[in-house]
Design a protein around this motif. Structure first.
Motif, PDB file in Angstrom:
ATOM      1  N   MET B  81       0.817  -1.215   0.000  1.00  0.00           N
ATOM      2  CA  MET B  81       0.000   0.000   0.000  1.00  0.00           C
ATOM      3  C   MET B  81       0.856   1.272   0.000  1.00  0.00           C
ATOM      4  SD  MET B  81      -3.324  -0.772   0.222  1.00  0.00           S
ATOM      5  CE  MET B  81      -4.038   0.764   0.799  1.00  0.00           C
ATOM      6  N   GLY B  82       2.177   1.095   0.136  1.00  0.00           N
ATOM      7  CA  GLY B  82       3.042   2.274   0.258  1.00  0.00           C
ATOM      8  C   GLY B  82       2.836   2.979   1.572  1.00  0.00           C
ATOM      9  N   LEU B  83       2.536   2.220   2.614  1.00  0.00           N
ATOM     10  CA  LEU B  83       2.222   2.815   3.913  1.00  0.00           C
ATOM     11  C   LEU B  83       3.282   2.533   4.971  1.00  0.00           C
ATOM     12  CD1 LEU B  83      -1.617   2.093   4.315  1.00  0.00           C
ATOM     13  CD2 LEU B  83      -0.514   4.301   3.971  1.00  0.00           C
ATOM     14  N   LEU B  84       4.444   2.043   4.554  1.00  0.00           N
ATOM     15  CA  LEU B  84       5.487   1.776   5.536  1.00  0.00           C
ATOM     16  C   LEU B  84       5.883   3.082   6.220  1.00  0.00           C
ATOM     17  CD1 LEU B  84       7.824  -0.683   3.610  1.00  0.00           C
ATOM     18  CD2 LEU B  84       6.279  -1.206   5.507  1.00  0.00           C
ATOM     19  N   ALA B  85       6.142   2.999   7.512  1.00  0.00           N
ATOM     20  CA  ALA B  85       6.527   4.207   8.248  1.00  0.00           C
ATOM     21  C   ALA B  85       7.912   4.009   8.834  1.00  0.00           C
ATOM     22  CB  ALA B  85       5.510   4.487   9.354  1.00  0.00           C
ATOM     23  N   ARG B 111      -1.173   8.788  -3.146  1.00  0.00           N
ATOM     24  CA  ARG B 111      -2.346   9.129  -2.347  1.00  0.00           C
ATOM     25  C   ARG B 111      -3.623   9.010  -3.174  1.00  0.00           C
ATOM     26  NH1 ARG B 111      -1.380  14.774  -0.692  1.00  0.00           N
ATOM     27  NH2 ARG B 111      -3.082  15.263  -2.097  1.00  0.00           N
ATOM     28  N   ARG B 114      -4.285   5.187  -3.323  1.00  0.00           N
ATOM     29  CA  ARG B 114      -4.749   4.612  -2.058  1.00  0.00           C
ATOM     30  C   ARG B 114      -6.187   5.018  -1.782  1.00  0.00           C
ATOM     31  NH1 ARG B 114      -0.603   7.278   1.110  1.00  0.00           N
ATOM     32  NH2 ARG B 114       1.320   6.213   0.583  1.00  0.00           N
ATOM     33  N   GLY B 115      -6.998   4.061  -1.420  1.00  0.00           N
ATOM     34  CA  GLY B 115      -8.378   4.388  -1.101  1.00  0.00           C
ATOM     35  C   GLY B 115      -9.252   4.399  -2.345  1.00  0.00           C
ATOM     36  N   MET B 120      -7.473  -0.780   2.217  1.00  0.00           N
ATOM     37  CA  MET B 120      -6.960  -1.696   3.235  1.00  0.00           C
ATOM     38  C   MET B 120      -7.917  -1.767   4.420  1.00  0.00           C
ATOM     39  SD  MET B 120      -3.096  -2.050   4.521  1.00  0.00           S
ATOM     40  CE  MET B 120      -2.598  -3.214   5.789  1.00  0.00           C
ATOM     41  N   PHE B 122      -8.106  -3.190   8.452  1.00  0.00           N
ATOM     42  CA  PHE B 122      -7.143  -3.535   9.500  1.00  0.00           C
ATOM     43  C   PHE B 122      -7.736  -4.469  10.550  1.00  0.00           C
ATOM     44  CE2 PHE B 122      -5.997   0.538   7.722  1.00  0.00           C
ATOM     45  CZ  PHE B 122      -4.659   0.363   7.440  1.00  0.00           C
ATOM     46  N   SER B 128      -9.383   1.469  14.471  1.00  0.00           N
ATOM     47  CA  SER B 128      -9.060   1.954  13.130  1.00  0.00           C
ATOM     48  C   SER B 128     -10.011   3.039  12.653  1.00  0.00           C
ATOM     49  CB  SER B 128      -9.082   0.792  12.137  1.00  0.00           C
ATOM     50  OG  SER B 128      -8.074  -0.124  12.468  1.00  0.00           O
ATOM     51  N   ALA B 142     -13.867   9.110   1.874  1.00  0.00           N
ATOM     52  CA  ALA B 142     -13.167   8.495   0.743  1.00  0.00           C
ATOM     53  C   ALA B 142     -13.717   9.049  -0.573  1.00  0.00           C
ATOM     54  CB  ALA B 142     -13.329   6.977   0.797  1.00  0.00           C
ATOM     55  N   VAL B 145     -12.718  12.750  -1.028  1.00  0.00           N
ATOM     56  CA  VAL B 145     -11.311  12.905  -1.386  1.00  0.00           C
ATOM     57  C   VAL B 145     -11.040  12.474  -2.831  1.00  0.00           C
ATOM     58  CG1 VAL B 145      -9.028  11.939  -0.945  1.00  0.00           C
ATOM     59  CG2 VAL B 145     -10.411  12.779   0.947  1.00  0.00           C
ATOM     60  N   HIS B 146     -11.645  11.348  -3.228  1.00  0.00           N
ATOM     61  CA  HIS B 146     -11.268  10.792  -4.526  1.00  0.00           C
ATOM     62  C   HIS B 146     -12.165  11.204  -5.674  1.00  0.00           C
ATOM     63  CE1 HIS B 146      -8.003   8.425  -3.030  1.00  0.00           C
ATOM     64  NE2 HIS B 146      -8.771   7.938  -2.074  1.00  0.00           N
ATOM     65  N   MET B 193     -16.066   1.467   3.827  1.00  0.00           N
ATOM     66  CA  MET B 193     -15.089   2.507   3.497  1.00  0.00           C
ATOM     67  C   MET B 193     -14.149   2.012   2.399  1.00  0.00           C
ATOM     68  SD  MET B 193     -12.327   4.108   6.127  1.00  0.00           S
ATOM     69  CE  MET B 193     -13.525   4.512   7.354  1.00  0.00           C
TER      70      MET B 193
END
Ligand SMILES: Nc1ncnc2c1ncn2[C@@H]1O[C@H](COP(=O)(O)OP(=O)(O)OP(=O)(O)O)[C@@H](O)[C@H]1O
Ligand code: SF4
Ligand SMILES: [Mg+2]
Lengths: 312, 349
Positions: B81-85, B111, B114-115, B120, B122, B128, B142, B145-146, B193
């Motif tokens: 998801m490109g969500l690594l922190a 961004r 995503r969504g 994703m 959880f 969450s 969602a 935003v999109h 969502m």
């Protein structure tokens, strides 16, 4: 927020006030006979008795208490023998100036404290963060009056750009407001930073990211409303300290507000003024706490809800 | 076979499910992959937490990622998801969504994806969700935003979505806060969502683990129904093999950061090739059979990522280990549709 929640908080506010009034009454009665304190030592006993009767001090205590509370409810806070006027009038005259100073300090606190805290949290570990935290440690550990004196030395004595005392223009307001607001802002900044950092690591912030919500919207729409609860708490709690600090800071800058009045009233043993100010401060605190409670209920739907609704 | 296993081990509430297990044994692995991960390595500093992971999912297909706690399932999902922190980051490998290489996109473009194209779900549905925002609004966000639509019309669609994920009286429930809903209800909200923008891929990281057995079965059934309707590809993380049996088309078994076996679900349940997969199957039967016959359970624990043994990471626990296992085994095809990373695949002892 349910009506019951609001009513409950109102009742608590009322009880707190009653407690404050009772406390003041007890302290006044314990601090000795006001008649003998006021009159010269060689006053004839009959004159003392006459005064005692006039002020109702010969009645049984419960009756005195009832009269005292009734008097306060009617706005009778006693007579200032120094000014020869009702104490309430003397005190209320000073309120606008103290409010001006207090609200300026509060505004400064909110803008600098909350703004700085947010910035530090978002820029965690950078020089912005370190600078903000260094400022908060300094602001936190320096006593108000000391900061006031430093400011006077620098801006009034050395550079002569700000007046060191008195009122009349915004330039008079700058130093007292900064002095009063600094440690408050420091506390609020630390709290804002830590509560925002905590929220940023919550799972729902990751959800917002996974949903593709832009950064600004994540902070404004998700992080801050959640971080707001502890921030409101600390702003509300520290308001008491702000009022206390005003008593110290006002005399330093000869700012003729309630704080300065309190200091001089204590020096003159003008008990009516002292009790009026104490009750006024208690009243302010109770109102502030009530507002903080309402703000909680508004910020956090988990507070003040009828529980057990809509379980599924 | 899958059904047989289900009956045999008496999986929770399988009987209560309105939906039949619809696993098609003939289904070939991913014709045109929607999501393709290749050579993904994720780690912190010198430690690799996910090593050289590759897999694909096609439209309408469900890939289950299974493995013990700490084997890197969540990190694989987050990386996809490109969500690594920080401090965890992707060290190498590619993540392709259709023809788009996600790892080369900047955060702004990612961004948008995503969504919208990937969503994703959880593990802890209550945590969450934003506790101080009404759930309807969180679903609607969602769309706002999109699709750039106004909150008002987004809310109408959010209510529809809530109805679609099986929430009764969605009009009222849209105004509830997460704490007023049960865990299962919150997970339905999360699913609504995730579905909002009709994503091509849904990544579900232990989406049912925190729920009680009945709710878990309902949520699984719901996800399957919705997947059949929408043709969404799904990556489903779990360490519960009965859940795998329930929804997987294909399975990838992870151990200590690597995929050690992958293949169609039936094949894996029927003839697991890797000793670790066999161990998992045994554990499951062992744990669930009342008689508790002496089936080999896996002894020992997963090595810490910073202290993996040389060669095959499973070696210290493997009943089949030999000297050759001091060399890392490659993931190689086995028995047609399966692949296993073992020097001695399929040979039980
Ligand atoms: N932020 C982090 N920093 C350092 N190590 C991490 C971090 N996050 C995860 N790890 C490590 O990476 C490994 C894989 O973690 P991951 O969360 O992907 O496991 P998992 O398979 O999802 O396990 P679980 O079933 O418990 O969810 C674990 O050993 C974990 O300790
Ligand atoms: S490679 Fe060797 S140690 Fe590793 S699983 Fe296969 S047999 Fe066991
Ligand atoms: Mg995990």
């Amino acid at each position: 927020m349910s009506l019951r929640f609001i009513l409950g908080k109102l009742l608590r506010a009322f009880l707190t006030l009653l407690l404050a009034v009772t406390f003041v009454f007890i302290v006044l009665r314990m601090s000795g006979d006001p008649v003998s304190q006021m009159l010269p030592d060689d006053t004839p006993a009959s004159v003392v008795a006459a005064y005692r009767q006039m002020w109702g001090l010969d009645r049984p205590l419960p009756e005195q208490y009832a009269r005292y509370v009734a008097g306060i409810l009617h706005g009778d806070f006693g007579f200032s023998f120094r000014d020869n006027r009702p104490a309430l009038d003397v005190v209320l005259e000073r309120v606008p100036l103290s409010l001006e100073l207090g609200l300026t300090a509060l505004a400064l606190t909110i803008v600098l404290g909350i703004g700085g805290g947010i910035l530090a949290a978002l820029k965690r570990g950078t020089s912005v963060d370190h600078a903000t935290m260094a400022f908060t440690i300094m602001g936190h550990s320096m006593p108000n009056f000391f900061l006031g004196i430093l400011l006077i030395l620098a801006f009034a004595m050395t550079w002569r750009i700000l007046p060191s005392s008195g009122t009349g223009s915004w330039r008079h307001l700058v130093m007292p407001a900064v002095t009063l607001g600094t440690s408050y802002a420091a506390t609020v900044a630390r709290f804002t930073r830590s509560s925002l950092l905590e929220v940023l690591h919550q799972p729902f912030m990751r959800t917002a990211r996974a949903k593709g919500v832009p950064f600004r919207r994540r902070i404004l729409g998700h992080a801050l409303p959640n971080a707001g609860i502890p921030i409101v708490t600390v702003v509300g709690l520290r308001l008491g300290a702000l009022i206390g600090a005003a008593v110290v800071v006002e005399p330093v800058f000869a700012w003729p507000g309630v704080g300065q009045l309190l200091v001089s009233a204590v020096a003159f043993r003008d008990l009516a003024i002292v009790q009026t100010i104490v009750l006024l401060i208690a009243f302010t605190m109770v109102v502030v706490n009530f507002l903080v409670d309402l703000t909680y209920g508004w910020l956090d739907p988990r507070i003040g809800m009828v529980s057990g609704e809509a379980a599924a | 076979m899958t059904a047989a296993v289900l009956t045999k081990v008496g999986v929770g509430s399988a009987g209560a499910l309105p939906v039949e297990p619809t696993i098609d044994p003939a289904r070939a692995p991913a014709a045109t992959p929607v999501l393709a991960i290749e050579g993904l390595t994720v780690g912190t500093g010198a430690v690799d937490l996910v090593i050289d992971v590759s897999f694909e999912v096609a439209a309408g297909e469900t890939l289950c990622l299974v493995g013990e706690s700490g084997c890197g399932k969540s990190l694989t999902c987050l990386a996809a998801m490109g969500l690594l922190a920080e401090p965890v980051r992707r060290k190498s490998g590619s993540v392709r969504l259709g023809a788009t290489e996600l790892t080369s996109l900047d955060d702004r473009r990612l961004r948008d994806i995503r969504g919208r194209d990937m969503a994703m779900i959880f593990q802890d549905p209550v945590a969450s969700l934003n506790p101080v925002q009404r759930v309807g609004r969180q679903v609607a966000e969602a769309l706002v935003v999109h699709e750039g639509i106004a909150m008002r019309s987004a809310m109408r669609r959010a209510v529809e979505l809530l109805g679609r994920v099986g929430i009764a009286r969605p009009n009222e429930r849209a105004n509830a806060y997460p704490h007023q809903l049960s865990g299962g209800m919150c997970q339905r909200v999360m699913i609504a969502m995730a579905l909002a923008c009709r994503p091509k891929v849904i990544v579900a990281d232990e989406a049912t683990t925190a729920l009680d057995v009945t709710t878990q079965a309902q949520i699984l059934a719901l996800m399957k129904t919705l997947q059949d309707e929408t043709g969404t590809a799904m990556i489903f993380v779990t360490h519960d093999l009965s859940v795998v049996a329930e929804i997987a088309d294909r399975v990838a078994v992870m151990y200590s950061g690597r995929i050690v076996e992958t293949g169609p679900v039936d094949a894996l349940f029927d003839h697991p090739a890797h000793p670790y997969t066999r161990g998992l199957m045994d554990c499951r039967l062992h744990a669930l059979s009342a008689a508790g016959g002496r089936l080999a359970a896996i002894g020992g624990t997963v090595p810490r990522p910073s202290a993996r043994p040389v060669g095959c990471a499973f070696r210290p626990r493997c009943p089949r280990a030999e000297e050759r296992c001091e060399m890392v085994p490659e993931l190689k095809p086995f028995a047609g549709s399966q692949s296993a990373a073992c020097h001695f695949p399929g040979s039980a002892r």
